[in-house]
Design a protein around this motif. Structure first.
Motif: not given
Ligand SMILES: Cc1ncc(C[n+]2csc(CCOP(=O)(O)OP(=O)(O)O)c2C)c(N)n1
Ligand SMILES: [Mg+2]
Length: 552
Positions: A296, A308, A310
């Protein structure tokens, strides 16, 4: 059952799969070494803790698993500090274990042997986690915590301190099970949809493959090829993939920044986008930035992404590839003139190191398995290896990118061979960098490690001389006395030879592999900087008078 702190530590390391550590014993850590011996953990002895740290770093990078360095108190632990900084800057899981002042200690600077005011405080400001236990019973949990920290998200180094009295003290032994490092993050399907749509809308997408893209090489190449995106690698990303779109680790070139400036979408796979990689503190990024990372914090380091993802790189990249609906790109990169500009700049910087990289490219063709190439903070590495060696998918390049430390290459090469014995390992350093840790070659001799070492000699601190000249300063403290590296290696018990061209070096590398023994090659650099240094010696006559001596 009661056991000493030292033995609890050794048992906990064993429980975490550690079969070999790097370490130098001292009066303060004898009980730890006794524990290592009784657990059957092998100790590789460096000749300086800093070299031990770089060897541990090399091992960890190639094996993908944490490695351990054990020092004694005070100067010994501090000798390892630069290596821990290096590991931290490049996300490498190294565990440094050291004794510290006793729990029951006046703390008045009363002159205890090796005393440091706050040893754990030093490492607190260098690594991810610095832990000082206070009783033997805490040790198994502290070790499990260290391994969990090192392998959560991006890898990172940890410092663990065991006070002198705790090492010797008996306490109840309460083993702690290792924690699994394999965490699967659920894929965010909506984020993938939106990122894929933005990338398809882009006309000039660019992909940067970092160390975190290892294991996702094929999918990353597919993604870039489908989008018509050039692929730039970070140093840790070298050897991750092969693709016609790959233009290499060119982050240091001015033309890279032009390329980035002209792009309208950036896909950053497993990279912190660190300024040290791109030689520029202010990168101009496009509005569309798709970042893929398992960490993160790395996700927002240096650039806030528009998208993003992740996740593990292999899953996120495959998810993007699956979503692309448009026609695959025509096979031509989006900017032909820029590609030519990059080539021109690359070949200009790379010129003095052509013989080195040509030899390595010839030799690479003869390697069946993988190659681990190790570099130092020397021009032969960042202008030579990085701009001129063609690695294959699965190869590695170990380079001290973040810390930029000198002296990394030779010991890291040794650690790499221990970490992946099946790889062919070649470590390259400048004459300046080599002299920081040359004594570590003893470990290669003692263990008859088949590592080839190459020193590129330009008579001193070439890059710094170049910068001084560029500023118009008088070069100072850069033209170094020139050791006879062949004789020096011979004195340590290693075969060594001078080479003058690519074919001699390629032949030598092939012979060294055949012999399965360590060997040192020394090559003079031919460049204006080298000429300046050699002709302007700081200390009288620049050439060593000794003739090269070859060991039989
Ligand atoms: C530990 C450390 N000390 C000092 C420096 C500063 N420094 C950067 S490059 C360099 C010169 C390196 O010389 P050499 O290894 O011979 O490579 P060359 O520049 O000659 O190619 C120096 C002193 C550094 N990077 N790391
Ligand atoms: Mg040099």
């Amino acid at each position: 059952m009661n056991t000493t702190g030292g033995r609890q530590l050794a048992a906990a390391l064993k429980a975490h799969g550690i079969e070999q550590v790097y370490g130098i014993p001292g009066t303060h850590n004898l009980e730890i070494f006794a524990g290592l011996h009784s657990e059957g953990i092998r100790v590789i002895t460096p000749r300086h803790e800093q070299g031990g740290g770089y060897a541990a770093d090399g091992s960890a990078r190639v094996s993908g698993k944490p490695s351990v360095l054990i020092t004694t108190t005070g100067p010994a632990a501090l000798n390892a500090a630069a290596a821990m900084l290096q590991a931290h800057s490049d996300s490498v899981p190294v565990l440094l274990i050291s004794p510290g002042v006793p729990v029951r200690h006046p703390g008045l600077g009363n002159g205890l042997l090796h005393e440091v005011r706050s040893q754990s405080g030093v490492f607190d400001s260098i690594v991810e986690s610095s832990v000082r236990v206070t009783s033997p019973g805490e040790i198994p949990q502290a070790v499990a915590y260290a391994f969990a920290t090192m392998t959560t998200g991006r890898n990172k180094p940890v410092y663990l301190e065991i006070p002198l009295d705790v090492i010797e003290e008996d306490g109840p032994h309460t083993p702690v099970q290792p924690v699994s490092a394999d965490v699967r993050l659920p894929l965010d399907e909506a984020a993938l949809d939106s990122a894929a749509a933005s990338l398809e809308a882009a006309k000039k997408p660019l992909l940067i493959a970092g160390g975190g893209s290892r294991g996702a090489g094929r999918a990353t190449a597919q993604l870039a090829e489908a989008l018509g995106a050039p692929i730039v690698e970070t140093t840790a990303g070298m050897g991750v993939l092969e693709s016609p779109n790959r233009i290499g680790a060119i982050g240091g070139l001015a033309a890279f920044h032009t390329l980035l400036g002209e792009s309208d979408a950036l896909i950053a796979v497993g990279t912190e986008l660190a300024p040290s990689e791109f030689w520029d503190p202010g990168m101009r990024l496009p509005e569309t930035v798709v970042r893929i990372d398992i960490d993160q914090r790395a996700m927002i380091t240096n650039a806030a992404p528009s998208h993003q993802l992740l996740a593990r790189a292999e899953e996120a990249v495959a998810g993007l590839v699956d979503r692309l609906t448009g026609q695959p790109a025509e096979g031509e990169l989006w900017s032909q003139p820029l590609t030519q500009e990059i080539e021109a700049e690359r070949s200009e910087w790379h010129k003095p190191f052509k013989a080195l990289t040509e030899a390595l490219n010839i030799h690479r063709q003869t390697i069946d398995g993988s190659l681990t190439l190790v570099g130092d903070s020397s021009m032969s590495c960042y202008y030579g290896l990085q701009l001129g060696v063609r690695l294959r998918e699965g190869d590695r390049y170990l380079y001290p990118a973040g810390g930029g430390t000198l002296g990394y290459s030779l010991p890291a090469g040794i650690g790499a061979k221990f970490g992946r014995p099946s790889d062919e390992v070649i470590a390259v350093a400048g004459d300046g960098g080599a002299m920081f840790t040359i004594q570590e070659l003893m470990a290669a001799v003692e263990h008859r490690l088949a590592v080839s070492f190459i020193i590129i000699d330009n008579g001193g601190y070439g890059e710094i001389a170049r910068e001084m000249l560029e500023r118009g300063d008088a070069p100072t403290a850069v033209a170094l006395g020139r050791p006879d590296f062949v004789a020096l290696a011979n004195a340590l018990g290693m075969q060594a030879q001078k080479v003058t061209d690519a074919s001699q070096l390629a032949t030598g590398l092939a012979e060294a592999r055949e012999a399965q023994a360590p060997r040192l090659f020394v090559m003079d650099e031919h460049s204006p900087t080298a000429e300046y240094l050699v002709n302007n010696p700081q200390f009288g006559k620049s050439k060593p008078s000794a003739r090269p001596v070859h060991m039989e």
